[in-house]
Enzyme design. Structure first.
Site, PDB file in Angstrom:
ATOM      1  N   CYS A 211       0.850  -1.190   0.000  1.00 41.36           N
ATOM      2  CA  CYS A 211       0.000   0.000   0.000  1.00 41.36           C
ATOM      3  C   CYS A 211       0.882   1.235   0.000  1.00 41.36           C
ATOM      4  O   CYS A 211       1.854   1.300   0.752  1.00 41.36           O
ATOM      5  CB  CYS A 211      -0.900  -0.019   1.237  1.00 41.36           C
ATOM      6  SG  CYS A 211      -2.056   1.358   1.311  1.00 41.36           S
TER       7      CYS A 211
ATOM      8  N   HIS B 141      -8.987  -3.985  -2.348  1.00 39.82           N
ATOM      9  CA  HIS B 141      -8.040  -3.218  -1.536  1.00 39.82           C
ATOM     10  C   HIS B 141      -8.441  -1.742  -1.504  1.00 39.82           C
ATOM     11  O   HIS B 141      -8.526  -1.130  -0.437  1.00 39.82           O
ATOM     12  CB  HIS B 141      -6.626  -3.386  -2.120  1.00 39.82           C
ATOM     13  CG  HIS B 141      -5.571  -2.591  -1.434  1.00 39.82           C
ATOM     14  ND1 HIS B 141      -4.608  -3.174  -0.650  1.00 39.82           N
ATOM     15  CD2 HIS B 141      -5.304  -1.259  -1.426  1.00 39.82           C
ATOM     16  CE1 HIS B 141      -3.797  -2.223  -0.181  1.00 39.82           C
ATOM     17  NE2 HIS B 141      -4.204  -1.053  -0.647  1.00 39.82           N
ATOM     18  N   GLU B 142      -8.706  -1.174  -2.690  1.00 38.61           N
ATOM     19  CA  GLU B 142      -9.078   0.248  -2.763  1.00 38.61           C
ATOM     20  C   GLU B 142     -10.454   0.495  -2.141  1.00 38.61           C
ATOM     21  O   GLU B 142     -10.670   1.499  -1.469  1.00 38.61           O
ATOM     22  CB  GLU B 142      -9.030   0.748  -4.204  1.00 38.61           C
ATOM     23  CG  GLU B 142      -7.680   0.617  -4.891  1.00 38.61           C
ATOM     24  CD  GLU B 142      -6.517   1.209  -4.117  1.00 38.61           C
ATOM     25  OE1 GLU B 142      -6.717   2.158  -3.321  1.00 38.61           O
ATOM     26  OE2 GLU B 142      -5.389   0.728  -4.289  1.00 38.61           O
TER      27      GLU B 142
ATOM     28  N   HIS C  83     -10.272   1.008   1.474  1.00 35.88           N
ATOM     29  CA  HIS C  83      -9.845   2.359   1.879  1.00 35.88           C
ATOM     30  C   HIS C  83     -11.053   3.287   2.064  1.00 35.88           C
ATOM     31  O   HIS C  83     -11.026   4.167   2.915  1.00 35.88           O
ATOM     32  CB  HIS C  83      -8.907   2.976   0.837  1.00 35.88           C
ATOM     33  CG  HIS C  83      -7.476   2.581   0.996  1.00 35.88           C
ATOM     34  ND1 HIS C  83      -6.753   2.800   2.149  1.00 35.88           N
ATOM     35  CD2 HIS C  83      -6.617   1.987   0.131  1.00 35.88           C
ATOM     36  CE1 HIS C  83      -5.521   2.352   1.992  1.00 35.88           C
ATOM     37  NE2 HIS C  83      -5.413   1.861   0.780  1.00 35.88           N
TER      38      HIS C  83
END
EC number: 3.5.1.88
Length: 177
Positions: free
Chosen positions: A101, A143-144, A147
């Site tokens: 990341c 993953h994004e 966030h």
């Protein structure tokens, strides 16, 4: 002209906050943010970047898979802007893979993710999109997307034994080639 934005690091409280839905996609601030995120993800050798990583609380990220020094085996795709994205379906199969990341430099984690996902999002022109992603691109999306909910990849690890340094990761992928 688009600019390279500073990427905030783990410990900044914005990374742990839930991002807000974008109401007006055509807003100049949002369009400038998109251009700046595109520049930042490329210049940083990322394969994705979310607005919270540059201190913005908007539900927006870029998926930009391509081979680069951090991910030499990544598949190539056009950078894709995803506004107010959501996962609408996923496989039952979970696969583990290495993730890093831009907001947590120097370490990688072996993270379990869905092998395949179906998603909906709005593009930068306000058009609704629906796509299915598998493997590495599905991993980037998840993953994004995390966030946007204040989650980082470290939160998904099954064990702290699944953490290695960037240097060891680079040795590992060199051996696999």
């Amino acid at each position: 002209m688009p600019e390279l934005l500073p990427i905030i690091q783990l410990g900044n409280p914005i990374l742990r906050q839930k991002a807000l839905m974008i109401e007006d996609i055509k807003d100049e601030r949002i369009q400038i943010l998109i251009d700046n995120l595109m520049t930042t993800v490329v210049q940083s050798n990322g394969v994705g970047i979310a607005a919270p990583q540059v201190g913005e609380k908007d539900r927006l990220f870029i998926v930009a898979s391509r081979p680069n020094p951090r991910y030499p085996h990544a598949p190539k795709m056009e950078p894709t802007v995803m506004i107010n994205p959501r996962i609408i379906a996923h496989s039952t199969e979970i696969v583990k893979g290495w993730e890093g990341c831009l907001s947590i430099p120097g370490i990688r984690g072996f993270v379990p993710r869905f092998a395949a996902i179906e998603v909906e999002y709005t593009d930068r022109h306000g058009k609704s999109q629906k796509h299915a992603f598998t493997d590495f691109v599905a991993r980037i999306f998840q993953h994004e997307h995390d966030h946007l909910d204040g989650i980082v990849f470290l939160d998904r690890l099954e064990s702290t034994l699944d953490i290695i340094t960037e240097q060891e990761y680079q040795k590992l992928i060199t051996q696999e080639s």
